[in-house]
Write an enzyme that holds these catalytic residues in place. Sequence first.
Site, PDB file in Angstrom:
ATOM      1  N   TRP A  22       0.820  -1.213   0.000  1.00  0.00           N
ATOM      2  CA  TRP A  22       0.000   0.000   0.000  1.00  0.00           C
ATOM      3  C   TRP A  22       0.849   1.256   0.000  1.00  0.00           C
ATOM      4  O   TRP A  22       0.520   2.235  -0.673  1.00  0.00           O
ATOM      5  CB  TRP A  22      -0.990  -0.011   1.167  1.00  0.00           C
ATOM      6  CG  TRP A  22      -2.060  -1.042   0.952  1.00  0.00           C
ATOM      7  CD1 TRP A  22      -2.223  -2.210   1.631  1.00  0.00           C
ATOM      8  CD2 TRP A  22      -3.078  -1.025  -0.058  1.00  0.00           C
ATOM      9  NE1 TRP A  22      -3.286  -2.914   1.114  1.00  0.00           N
ATOM     10  CE2 TRP A  22      -3.819  -2.210   0.084  1.00  0.00           C
ATOM     11  CE3 TRP A  22      -3.425  -0.118  -1.072  1.00  0.00           C
ATOM     12  CZ2 TRP A  22      -4.901  -2.518  -0.743  1.00  0.00           C
ATOM     13  CZ3 TRP A  22      -4.500  -0.423  -1.894  1.00  0.00           C
ATOM     14  CH2 TRP A  22      -5.220  -1.605  -1.725  1.00  0.00           C
ATOM     15  N   ASP A  95      -1.269   6.560   6.223  1.00  0.00           N
ATOM     16  CA  ASP A  95      -2.377   5.707   5.807  1.00  0.00           C
ATOM     17  C   ASP A  95      -2.557   4.703   6.942  1.00  0.00           C
ATOM     18  O   ASP A  95      -1.728   3.814   7.147  1.00  0.00           O
ATOM     19  CB  ASP A  95      -2.018   4.989   4.495  1.00  0.00           C
ATOM     20  CG  ASP A  95      -3.084   3.963   4.099  1.00  0.00           C
ATOM     21  OD1 ASP A  95      -4.065   3.781   4.846  1.00  0.00           O
ATOM     22  OD2 ASP A  95      -2.921   3.348   3.029  1.00  0.00           O
ATOM     23  N   LYS A 119     -11.841  -1.974   7.821  1.00  0.00           N
ATOM     24  CA  LYS A 119     -11.140  -3.026   8.563  1.00  0.00           C
ATOM     25  C   LYS A 119     -11.649  -3.083  10.006  1.00  0.00           C
ATOM     26  O   LYS A 119     -12.203  -4.080  10.437  1.00  0.00           O
ATOM     27  CB  LYS A 119      -9.632  -2.791   8.599  1.00  0.00           C
ATOM     28  CG  LYS A 119      -8.859  -2.720   7.290  1.00  0.00           C
ATOM     29  CD  LYS A 119      -9.367  -3.449   6.143  1.00  0.00           C
ATOM     30  CE  LYS A 119      -8.338  -3.605   5.053  1.00  0.00           C
ATOM     31  NZ  LYS A 119      -8.544  -2.781   3.872  1.00  0.00           N
TER      32      LYS A 119
HETATM   33  C1  LIG Z   1      -3.375   0.080   4.274  1.00  0.00           C
HETATM   34  C2  LIG Z   1      -4.402   0.185   3.174  1.00  0.00           C
HETATM   35  N1  LIG Z   1      -4.456   1.300   2.438  1.00  0.00           N
HETATM   36  C3  LIG Z   1      -5.357   1.448   1.466  1.00  0.00           C
HETATM   37  C4  LIG Z   1      -6.267   0.460   1.165  1.00  0.00           C
HETATM   38  C5  LIG Z   1      -7.244   0.690   0.051  1.00  0.00           C
HETATM   39  O1  LIG Z   1      -8.508   0.852   0.533  1.00  0.00           O
HETATM   40  P1  LIG Z   1      -9.718   1.042  -0.499  1.00  0.00           P
HETATM   41  O2  LIG Z   1      -9.917  -0.294  -1.126  1.00  0.00           O
HETATM   42  O3  LIG Z   1     -10.850   1.470   0.364  1.00  0.00           O
HETATM   43  O4  LIG Z   1      -9.277   2.072  -1.476  1.00  0.00           O
HETATM   44  C6  LIG Z   1      -6.260  -0.714   1.893  1.00  0.00           C
HETATM   45  C7  LIG Z   1      -7.240  -1.791   1.575  1.00  0.00           C
HETATM   46  O5  LIG Z   1      -7.067  -2.934   1.830  1.00  0.00           O
HETATM   47  C8  LIG Z   1      -5.310  -0.861   2.919  1.00  0.00           C
HETATM   48  O6  LIG Z   1      -5.260  -1.981   3.638  1.00  0.00           O
END
Ligand SMILES: Cc1ncc(COP(=O)(O)O)c(C=O)c1O
Length: 285
Positions: A22, A95, A119
Amino acid sequence: MVPMNLLRTFDGAAEYVVTGSWGGRAYREASKEGAARVAWTNEAERFVRTPRAEELLESLASDAAYVHVTTNETIQGVEYAGHPATPESATLVADASSDFLSRPMDVSRYGVVYAGAQKNAGPAGVTIVLVRDDLLARAPADLPTMMDFRTYVASQSVYNTPPVFAIYVLSLVTRWLLDDVGGLDAMLMRNRRKAETLYDVLDEVPGFYRGHASPESRSLMNVTFRLPSEELEATFVAEASQGGMVELRGHRSVGGVRASIYNAMPVEGVRALAAFMREFRDRHA
Ligand SMILES: Cc1ncc(COP(=O)(O)O)c(C=O)c1O
Protein backbone atom coordinates in the site's frame (compact mmCIF):
# COMPACT_ATOMS: atom_id res chain seq x y z
CA MET A 1 -5.75 13.70 -2.49
CA VAL A 2 -2.80 14.01 -0.09
CA PRO A 3 -0.25 15.06 -2.73
CA MET A 4 -2.84 17.25 -4.48
CA ASN A 5 -3.45 19.14 -1.26
CA LEU A 6 0.01 19.12 0.29
CA LEU A 7 2.54 18.87 -2.52
CA ARG A 8 1.48 21.03 -5.45
CA THR A 9 2.33 24.35 -3.83
CA PHE A 10 5.38 23.10 -1.94
CA ASP A 11 9.00 23.26 -3.11
CA GLY A 12 10.40 20.15 -1.40
CA ALA A 13 9.63 16.58 -2.43
CA ALA A 14 7.20 14.27 -0.65
CA GLU A 15 9.00 11.39 1.02
CA TYR A 16 7.52 7.90 1.16
CA VAL A 17 8.52 5.21 3.59
CA VAL A 18 7.52 2.12 1.67
CA THR A 19 7.08 -0.89 3.93
CA GLY A 20 4.69 -2.85 1.72
CA SER A 21 2.20 -2.89 -1.14
CA TRP A 22 0.00 0.00 0.00
CA GLY A 23 2.90 2.36 0.66
CA GLY A 24 4.18 1.53 -2.82
CA ARG A 25 0.85 2.41 -4.35
CA ALA A 26 0.66 5.67 -2.41
CA TYR A 27 4.14 6.56 -3.67
CA ARG A 28 3.26 5.80 -7.29
CA GLU A 29 0.14 7.94 -7.06
CA ALA A 30 2.11 10.82 -5.55
CA SER A 31 4.66 10.59 -8.37
CA LYS A 32 1.89 11.45 -10.83
CA GLU A 33 1.25 14.60 -8.90
CA GLY A 34 4.72 16.03 -8.21
CA ALA A 35 8.15 15.32 -6.80
CA ALA A 36 7.98 12.19 -4.68
CA ARG A 37 10.85 10.11 -3.37
CA VAL A 38 11.13 6.74 -1.66
CA ALA A 39 13.02 7.71 1.48
CA TRP A 40 13.27 4.18 2.83
CA THR A 41 12.10 0.77 1.74
CA ASN A 42 13.04 -2.82 2.26
CA GLU A 43 11.34 -4.08 -0.85
CA ALA A 44 14.51 -6.03 -1.68
CA GLU A 45 13.91 -8.08 1.49
CA ARG A 46 10.25 -8.49 0.43
CA PHE A 47 8.87 -6.03 2.97
CA VAL A 48 9.50 -7.84 6.20
CA ARG A 49 9.87 -4.90 8.56
CA THR A 50 9.50 -1.22 9.32
CA PRO A 51 12.60 1.01 9.53
CA ARG A 52 14.49 1.34 12.79
CA ALA A 53 14.46 4.83 14.30
CA GLU A 54 18.01 5.63 13.21
CA GLU A 55 17.43 4.35 9.66
CA LEU A 56 14.40 6.57 9.35
CA LEU A 57 16.16 9.67 10.68
CA GLU A 58 19.13 9.13 8.35
CA SER A 59 16.96 8.74 5.28
CA LEU A 60 14.68 11.77 5.58
CA ALA A 61 15.45 15.14 4.02
CA SER A 62 14.82 18.16 6.25
CA ASP A 63 12.83 20.08 3.63
CA ALA A 64 10.30 17.38 2.73
CA ALA A 65 6.75 18.41 1.91
CA TYR A 66 5.66 15.56 4.14
CA VAL A 67 6.67 12.05 5.15
CA HIS A 68 4.18 9.34 4.26
CA VAL A 69 3.98 6.07 6.18
CA THR A 70 1.59 3.13 6.21
CA THR A 71 1.06 2.29 9.86
CA ASN A 72 0.03 -1.29 9.06
CA GLU A 73 0.81 -2.94 5.75
CA THR A 74 -2.24 -5.11 5.35
CA ILE A 75 -0.89 -7.50 2.72
CA GLN A 76 2.54 -8.17 4.24
CA GLY A 77 1.40 -8.01 7.87
CA VAL A 78 4.03 -5.44 8.84
CA GLU A 79 3.12 -2.79 11.41
CA TYR A 80 4.99 -0.07 13.28
CA ALA A 81 5.23 -1.15 16.91
CA GLY A 82 4.68 2.47 18.00
CA HIS A 83 4.74 5.84 16.31
CA PRO A 84 7.17 6.10 13.39
CA ALA A 85 10.24 7.91 14.73
CA THR A 86 10.15 10.89 12.39
CA PRO A 87 11.57 14.27 13.52
CA GLU A 88 9.14 16.64 15.26
CA SER A 89 9.53 19.11 12.41
CA ALA A 90 8.38 16.64 9.72
CA THR A 91 4.78 16.68 8.57
CA LEU A 92 3.83 13.07 9.09
CA VAL A 93 1.09 11.64 6.89
CA ALA A 94 -0.25 8.18 7.67
CA ASP A 95 -2.38 5.71 5.81
CA ALA A 96 -3.87 4.03 8.87
CA SER A 97 -6.53 2.12 6.95
CA SER A 98 -5.90 -1.24 8.52
CA ASP A 99 -5.11 -0.37 12.11
CA PHE A 100 -7.12 2.77 12.84
CA LEU A 101 -9.15 2.23 16.06
CA SER A 102 -7.28 -1.00 16.79
CA ARG A 103 -5.04 0.77 19.31
CA PRO A 104 -4.50 4.27 20.72
CA MET A 105 -2.91 6.77 18.34
CA ASP A 106 -1.46 10.12 19.36
CA VAL A 107 -2.98 12.06 16.49
CA SER A 108 -1.18 15.25 17.54
CA ARG A 109 1.97 13.70 16.01
CA TYR A 110 0.45 13.62 12.55
CA GLY A 111 -0.28 16.20 9.88
CA VAL A 112 -2.77 13.94 8.14
CA VAL A 113 -4.23 10.57 9.07
CA TYR A 114 -6.48 8.80 6.61
CA ALA A 115 -8.19 5.45 6.98
CA GLY A 116 -10.78 3.54 5.03
CA ALA A 117 -13.29 2.33 7.58
CA GLN A 118 -13.66 -1.22 6.37
CA LYS A 119 -11.14 -3.03 8.56
CA ASN A 120 -11.76 -2.00 12.17
CA ALA A 121 -14.17 0.88 12.08
CA GLY A 122 -17.19 -0.02 9.97
CA PRO A 123 -18.37 -0.87 6.47
CA ALA A 124 -16.71 0.28 3.26
CA GLY A 125 -17.90 3.56 1.84
CA VAL A 126 -16.65 5.95 4.49
CA THR A 127 -13.09 7.16 4.94
CA ILE A 128 -11.84 8.92 8.05
CA VAL A 129 -9.52 11.85 7.33
CA LEU A 130 -7.87 13.97 10.01
CA VAL A 131 -6.04 17.06 8.74
CA ARG A 132 -4.10 19.50 10.92
CA ASP A 133 -5.68 22.95 10.46
CA ASP A 134 -2.56 24.77 9.27
CA LEU A 135 -2.05 22.32 6.41
CA LEU A 136 -5.30 23.37 4.77
CA ALA A 137 -3.57 26.56 3.63
CA ARG A 138 -1.26 24.52 1.40
CA ALA A 139 -3.96 23.43 -1.01
CA PRO A 140 -3.80 25.19 -4.38
CA ALA A 141 -6.76 27.39 -5.28
CA ASP A 142 -7.63 25.49 -8.45
CA LEU A 143 -8.14 22.00 -7.01
CA PRO A 144 -11.33 20.28 -8.11
CA THR A 145 -13.86 20.85 -5.34
CA MET A 146 -14.24 17.18 -4.42
CA MET A 147 -10.45 16.74 -4.14
CA ASP A 148 -9.94 19.73 -1.83
CA PHE A 149 -9.73 18.95 1.89
CA ARG A 150 -11.17 22.41 2.60
CA THR A 151 -14.45 21.44 1.01
CA TYR A 152 -15.04 18.79 3.66
CA VAL A 153 -13.97 21.06 6.50
CA ALA A 154 -16.18 23.94 5.36
CA SER A 155 -19.21 21.71 4.92
CA GLN A 156 -18.60 19.60 8.06
CA SER A 157 -18.20 16.54 5.84
CA VAL A 158 -21.59 16.86 4.18
CA TYR A 159 -20.68 18.72 0.99
CA ASN A 160 -22.19 15.86 -1.01
CA THR A 161 -24.59 13.10 -0.03
CA PRO A 162 -22.86 11.10 2.70
CA PRO A 163 -23.18 7.31 2.99
CA VAL A 164 -25.35 7.62 6.08
CA PHE A 165 -25.68 3.94 6.77
CA ALA A 166 -21.90 3.42 6.78
CA ILE A 167 -21.48 6.46 9.05
CA TYR A 168 -24.22 5.21 11.36
CA VAL A 169 -22.51 1.83 11.73
CA LEU A 170 -19.22 3.61 12.38
CA SER A 171 -20.92 5.50 15.21
CA LEU A 172 -22.14 2.19 16.67
CA VAL A 173 -18.62 0.77 16.48
CA THR A 174 -17.12 3.76 18.28
CA ARG A 175 -19.78 3.47 21.00
CA TRP A 176 -19.05 -0.25 21.30
CA LEU A 177 -15.34 0.57 21.64
CA LEU A 178 -16.02 3.08 24.40
CA ASP A 179 -18.85 1.42 26.31
CA ASP A 180 -18.33 -2.32 25.85
CA VAL A 181 -14.65 -2.79 25.12
CA GLY A 182 -13.48 -0.05 27.49
CA GLY A 183 -11.60 2.20 25.07
CA LEU A 184 -8.66 1.81 22.75
CA ASP A 185 -6.19 0.77 25.48
CA ALA A 186 -8.44 -2.18 26.22
CA MET A 187 -8.86 -2.87 22.49
CA LEU A 188 -5.08 -2.92 22.12
CA MET A 189 -4.76 -5.45 24.95
CA ARG A 190 -7.37 -7.65 23.35
CA ASN A 191 -5.71 -7.35 19.92
CA ARG A 192 -2.29 -8.15 21.42
CA ARG A 193 -3.64 -11.24 23.09
CA LYS A 194 -5.20 -12.38 19.82
CA ALA A 195 -2.05 -11.82 17.78
CA GLU A 196 0.19 -13.49 20.38
CA THR A 197 -2.06 -16.55 20.31
CA LEU A 198 -1.15 -17.05 16.64
CA TYR A 199 2.48 -15.90 16.73
CA ASP A 200 3.07 -18.33 19.61
CA VAL A 201 2.06 -21.18 17.30
CA LEU A 202 4.52 -19.95 14.64
CA ASP A 203 7.35 -19.73 17.15
CA GLU A 204 6.88 -22.88 19.22
CA VAL A 205 8.11 -25.29 16.53
CA PRO A 206 10.46 -23.48 14.15
CA GLY A 207 10.46 -24.65 10.55
CA PHE A 208 6.91 -25.70 9.82
CA TYR A 209 5.12 -22.35 9.91
CA ARG A 210 7.39 -19.47 8.92
CA GLY A 211 6.20 -15.98 9.82
CA HIS A 212 6.67 -13.38 7.09
CA ALA A 213 7.30 -10.32 9.26
CA SER A 214 10.37 -9.83 11.45
CA PRO A 215 9.31 -10.24 15.08
CA GLU A 216 9.71 -6.52 15.92
CA SER A 217 7.39 -5.51 13.04
CA ARG A 218 4.72 -8.16 13.43
CA SER A 219 1.26 -6.86 12.76
CA LEU A 220 -1.46 -7.25 15.36
CA MET A 221 -3.99 -7.16 12.53
CA ASN A 222 -2.71 -9.45 9.79
CA VAL A 223 -0.71 -12.52 10.75
CA THR A 224 1.13 -13.68 7.62
CA PHE A 225 3.03 -16.93 7.30
CA ARG A 226 4.17 -19.67 4.96
CA LEU A 227 4.07 -23.45 5.16
CA PRO A 228 6.75 -25.81 3.82
CA SER A 229 5.13 -25.98 0.36
CA GLU A 230 2.47 -24.23 -1.70
CA GLU A 231 0.62 -27.53 -1.84
CA LEU A 232 0.42 -27.69 1.96
CA GLU A 233 -0.70 -24.06 2.01
CA ALA A 234 -3.58 -24.89 -0.30
CA THR A 235 -4.54 -27.90 1.84
CA PHE A 236 -4.34 -25.76 4.98
CA VAL A 237 -6.63 -23.09 3.53
CA ALA A 238 -9.11 -25.68 2.24
CA GLU A 239 -9.29 -27.64 5.51
CA ALA A 240 -9.57 -24.48 7.60
CA SER A 241 -12.42 -23.38 5.38
CA GLN A 242 -14.22 -26.67 5.99
CA GLY A 243 -13.87 -25.90 9.70
CA GLY A 244 -15.58 -22.55 9.20
CA MET A 245 -12.36 -20.49 9.13
CA VAL A 246 -12.51 -18.71 5.81
CA GLU A 247 -10.53 -16.16 3.79
CA LEU A 248 -7.15 -17.36 5.02
CA ARG A 249 -5.42 -17.39 1.66
CA GLY A 250 -2.63 -14.79 1.55
CA HIS A 251 -2.92 -11.92 -0.89
CA ARG A 252 -2.12 -13.14 -4.41
CA SER A 253 0.94 -10.87 -4.60
CA VAL A 254 2.68 -12.62 -1.68
CA GLY A 255 1.06 -16.05 -1.36
CA GLY A 256 1.07 -18.05 1.85
CA VAL A 257 -1.53 -17.63 4.56
CA ARG A 258 -2.90 -14.44 6.09
CA ALA A 259 -5.09 -14.40 9.15
CA SER A 260 -6.74 -11.01 9.37
CA ILE A 261 -7.86 -10.57 12.96
CA TYR A 262 -9.37 -7.10 13.08
CA ASN A 263 -11.29 -5.71 16.06
CA ALA A 264 -14.41 -7.68 15.14
CA MET A 265 -12.65 -11.05 15.36
CA PRO A 266 -13.29 -12.47 18.82
CA VAL A 267 -10.59 -14.15 20.92
CA GLU A 268 -12.46 -17.45 20.49
CA GLY A 269 -12.04 -17.30 16.71
CA VAL A 270 -8.30 -16.86 17.06
CA ARG A 271 -8.10 -19.71 19.59
CA ALA A 272 -9.94 -21.99 17.17
CA LEU A 273 -7.46 -21.13 14.42
CA ALA A 274 -4.48 -21.72 16.75
CA ALA A 275 -5.87 -25.14 17.70
CA PHE A 276 -6.36 -26.01 14.03
CA MET A 277 -2.81 -24.85 13.21
CA ARG A 278 -1.33 -27.11 15.89
CA GLU A 279 -3.41 -30.07 14.83
CA PHE A 280 -2.54 -29.51 11.14
CA ARG A 281 1.16 -29.28 11.98
CA ASP A 282 1.03 -32.48 14.02
CA ARG A 283 -0.42 -34.28 11.01
CA HIS A 284 1.92 -32.86 8.39
CA ALA A 285 5.26 -31.93 9.99
C1 LIG B 1 -3.38 0.08 4.27
C2 LIG B 1 -4.40 0.19 3.17
N1 LIG B 1 -4.46 1.30 2.44
C3 LIG B 1 -5.36 1.45 1.47
C4 LIG B 1 -6.27 0.46 1.16
C5 LIG B 1 -7.24 0.69 0.05
O1 LIG B 1 -8.51 0.85 0.53
P1 LIG B 1 -9.72 1.04 -0.50
O2 LIG B 1 -9.92 -0.29 -1.13
O3 LIG B 1 -10.85 1.47 0.36
O4 LIG B 1 -9.28 2.07 -1.48
C6 LIG B 1 -6.26 -0.71 1.89
C7 LIG B 1 -7.24 -1.79 1.58
O5 LIG B 1 -7.07 -2.93 1.83
C8 LIG B 1 -5.31 -0.86 2.92
O6 LIG B 1 -5.26 -1.98 3.64
